[in-house]
Design a protein around this motif. Structure first.
Motif, mmCIF file in Angstrom:
data_model
loop_
_atom_site.group_PDB
_atom_site.id
_atom_site.type_symbol
_atom_site.label_atom_id
_atom_site.label_comp_id
_atom_site.label_asym_id
_atom_site.label_seq_id
_atom_site.Cartn_x
_atom_site.Cartn_y
_atom_site.Cartn_z
ATOM 1 N N MET A 1 55.607 62.000 37.340
ATOM 2 C CA MET A 1 54.656 61.544 36.341
ATOM 3 C C MET A 1 55.087 60.190 35.790
ATOM 4 S SD MET A 1 53.298 63.536 33.007
ATOM 5 C CE MET A 1 53.941 62.880 31.521
ATOM 6 N N VAL A 2 56.355 60.062 35.451
ATOM 7 C CA VAL A 2 56.858 58.809 34.902
ATOM 8 C C VAL A 2 56.740 57.690 35.939
ATOM 9 C CG1 VAL A 2 58.927 57.656 34.004
ATOM 10 C CG2 VAL A 2 58.387 59.974 33.289
ATOM 11 N N ALA A 3 57.031 58.014 37.196
ATOM 12 C CA ALA A 3 56.944 57.008 38.256
ATOM 13 C C ALA A 3 55.506 56.525 38.431
ATOM 14 C CB ALA A 3 57.481 57.573 39.568
ATOM 15 N N THR A 4 54.544 57.429 38.340
ATOM 16 C CA THR A 4 53.136 57.053 38.486
ATOM 17 C C THR A 4 52.714 56.129 37.352
ATOM 18 O OG1 THR A 4 52.666 59.141 39.579
ATOM 19 C CG2 THR A 4 50.795 57.942 38.688
ATOM 20 N N VAL A 5 53.068 56.499 36.138
ATOM 21 C CA VAL A 5 52.717 55.669 34.977
ATOM 22 C C VAL A 5 53.391 54.302 35.088
ATOM 23 C CG1 VAL A 5 52.960 55.472 32.469
ATOM 24 C CG2 VAL A 5 52.253 57.641 33.493
ATOM 25 N N ALA A 6 54.658 54.292 35.531
ATOM 26 C CA ALA A 6 55.373 53.022 35.674
ATOM 27 C C ALA A 6 54.727 52.150 36.755
ATOM 28 C CB ALA A 6 56.838 53.277 36.010
ATOM 29 N N ALA A 7 54.338 52.756 37.868
ATOM 30 C CA ALA A 7 53.718 51.991 38.954
ATOM 31 C C ALA A 7 52.378 51.407 38.518
ATOM 32 C CB ALA A 7 53.536 52.876 40.185
ATOM 33 N N VAL A 8 51.551 52.216 37.872
ATOM 34 C CA VAL A 8 50.254 51.724 37.397
ATOM 35 C C VAL A 8 50.462 50.661 36.324
ATOM 36 C CG1 VAL A 8 48.131 52.371 36.191
ATOM 37 C CG2 VAL A 8 49.002 53.810 38.029
ATOM 38 N N GLY A 9 51.434 50.866 35.456
ATOM 39 C CA GLY A 9 51.736 49.869 34.432
ATOM 40 C C GLY A 9 52.188 48.548 35.034
ATOM 41 N N PHE A 10 53.016 48.625 36.077
ATOM 42 C CA PHE A 10 53.484 47.401 36.733
ATOM 43 C C PHE A 10 52.333 46.667 37.400
ATOM 44 C CE2 PHE A 10 55.176 45.010 40.331
ATOM 45 C CZ PHE A 10 56.134 44.237 39.684
ATOM 46 N N VAL A 11 51.496 47.412 38.146
ATOM 47 C CA VAL A 11 50.358 46.774 38.822
ATOM 48 C C VAL A 11 49.365 46.245 37.789
ATOM 49 C CG1 VAL A 11 48.409 47.174 40.377
ATOM 50 C CG2 VAL A 11 50.632 48.111 40.932
ATOM 51 N N GLY A 12 49.238 46.932 36.660
ATOM 52 C CA GLY A 12 48.366 46.440 35.599
ATOM 53 C C GLY A 12 48.892 45.171 34.958
ATOM 54 N N ALA A 13 50.221 45.038 34.893
ATOM 55 C CA ALA A 13 50.820 43.873 34.246
ATOM 56 C C ALA A 13 50.972 42.682 35.197
ATOM 57 C CB ALA A 13 52.190 44.255 33.684
ATOM 58 N N VAL A 14 51.261 42.956 36.471
ATOM 59 C CA VAL A 14 51.493 41.893 37.442
ATOM 60 C C VAL A 14 50.265 41.805 38.345
ATOM 61 C CG1 VAL A 14 52.988 41.053 39.266
ATOM 62 C CG2 VAL A 14 53.964 42.329 37.362
ATOM 63 N N ASP A 15 49.480 40.785 38.151
ATOM 64 C CA ASP A 15 48.193 40.635 38.835
ATOM 65 C C ASP A 15 48.367 40.402 40.337
ATOM 66 O OD1 ASP A 15 45.583 40.172 39.533
ATOM 67 O OD2 ASP A 15 45.291 38.457 38.205
ATOM 68 N N PRO A 16 47.838 41.315 41.173
ATOM 69 C CA PRO A 16 47.938 41.118 42.622
ATOM 70 C C PRO A 16 47.017 40.015 43.140
ATOM 71 C CG PRO A 16 46.861 43.209 42.132
ATOM 72 C CD PRO A 16 47.268 42.608 40.832
ATOM 73 N N ASN A 17 46.122 39.501 42.306
ATOM 74 C CA ASN A 17 45.269 38.390 42.714
ATOM 75 C C ASN A 17 46.037 37.068 42.745
ATOM 76 O OD1 ASN A 17 42.722 39.836 42.970
ATOM 77 N ND2 ASN A 17 42.882 40.119 40.770
ATOM 78 N N GLU A 18 47.172 37.024 42.076
ATOM 79 C CA GLU A 18 48.022 35.838 42.069
ATOM 80 C C GLU A 18 48.955 35.907 43.279
ATOM 81 O OE1 GLU A 18 47.852 33.327 39.860
ATOM 82 O OE2 GLU A 18 46.165 34.357 38.925
ATOM 83 N N HIS B 1 44.791 47.378 39.885
ATOM 84 C CA HIS B 1 44.868 46.439 38.756
ATOM 85 C C HIS B 1 43.573 46.476 37.940
ATOM 86 C CE1 HIS B 1 46.184 42.861 36.587
ATOM 87 N NE2 HIS B 1 44.974 42.354 36.788
ATOM 88 N N ALA B 2 42.442 46.500 38.637
ATOM 89 C CA ALA B 2 41.149 46.551 37.945
ATOM 90 C C ALA B 2 40.989 47.861 37.185
ATOM 91 C CB ALA B 2 40.013 46.367 38.946
ATOM 92 N N VAL B 3 41.403 48.978 37.788
ATOM 93 C CA VAL B 3 41.316 50.275 37.101
ATOM 94 C C VAL B 3 42.212 50.278 35.866
ATOM 95 C CG1 VAL B 3 41.906 52.727 37.319
ATOM 96 C CG2 VAL B 3 40.598 51.604 39.117
ATOM 97 N N ALA B 4 43.408 49.713 35.996
ATOM 98 C CA ALA B 4 44.324 49.656 34.851
ATOM 99 C C ALA B 4 43.730 48.849 33.702
ATOM 100 C CB ALA B 4 45.667 49.055 35.272
ATOM 101 N N HIS B 5 42.835 47.912 34.013
ATOM 102 C CA HIS B 5 42.178 47.115 32.989
ATOM 103 C C HIS B 5 40.784 47.623 32.650
ATOM 104 C CE1 HIS B 5 45.192 43.926 32.553
ATOM 105 N NE2 HIS B 5 45.500 44.244 33.799
ATOM 106 N N GLY B 6 40.415 48.777 33.212
ATOM 107 C CA GLY B 6 39.138 49.403 32.885
ATOM 108 C C GLY B 6 37.929 48.750 33.524
#
Length: 126
Positions: free
Chosen positions: A1-18, A45-50
């Motif tokens: 659970m923690v790993a999933t939240v951390a992974a989504v948080g990282f992808v949400g914070a670090v934009d893969p479009n860059e 990333h888009a899901v993490a930003h809604g």
């Protein structure tokens, strides 16, 4: 659970479009063919930003899979909080999975991959 939240948080914070933050898809780099996961990080990333519309545009398959996986994960959390033994997440499904379900899912992924690489399926490309 923690790993999933951390992974989504990282992808949400670090934009893969860059460029430069994530490695390129090896299949796309070597062959020019979009794999079924191409655009998945952008969708996450888009899901993490809604932004569901951007997620669908980046990778419709992944964007549709996220809610299904979230429901399965919430069912698993519910069972754990009730202190019921959960042998596997498959046991939480309303219909017991059969071989035909795997074949249908594999066929959908294959069809998605083929269509997004054809000229008329360019709307499915990231």
């Amino acid at each position: 659970m923690v790993a999933t939240v951390a992974a989504v948080g990282f992808v949400g914070a670090v934009d893969p479009n860059e460029p430069g933050h994530y490695p390129a898809c090896p299949l796309l780099s070597l062959t020019g063919v979009l794999c079924p996961g191409c655009g998945g990080l952008r969708a996450a990333h888009a899901v993490a930003h809604g932004d569901a519309v951007a997620a669908l545009g980046a990778n419709a398959l992944v964007a549709v899979a996220f809610p299904a996986l979230a429901v399965l994960w919430l069912c698993w959390v519910r069972e754990v909080l009730r202190r019921r033994p959960v042998v596997s997440a498959v046991a939480l499904l309303p219909v017991p999975p059969r071989a035909v379900h795997g074949w249908v899912l594999g066929g959908l992924v294959l069809a998605f991959t083929v269509v997004r690489n054809l000229p008329f399926g360019a709307g499915l490309a990231p």
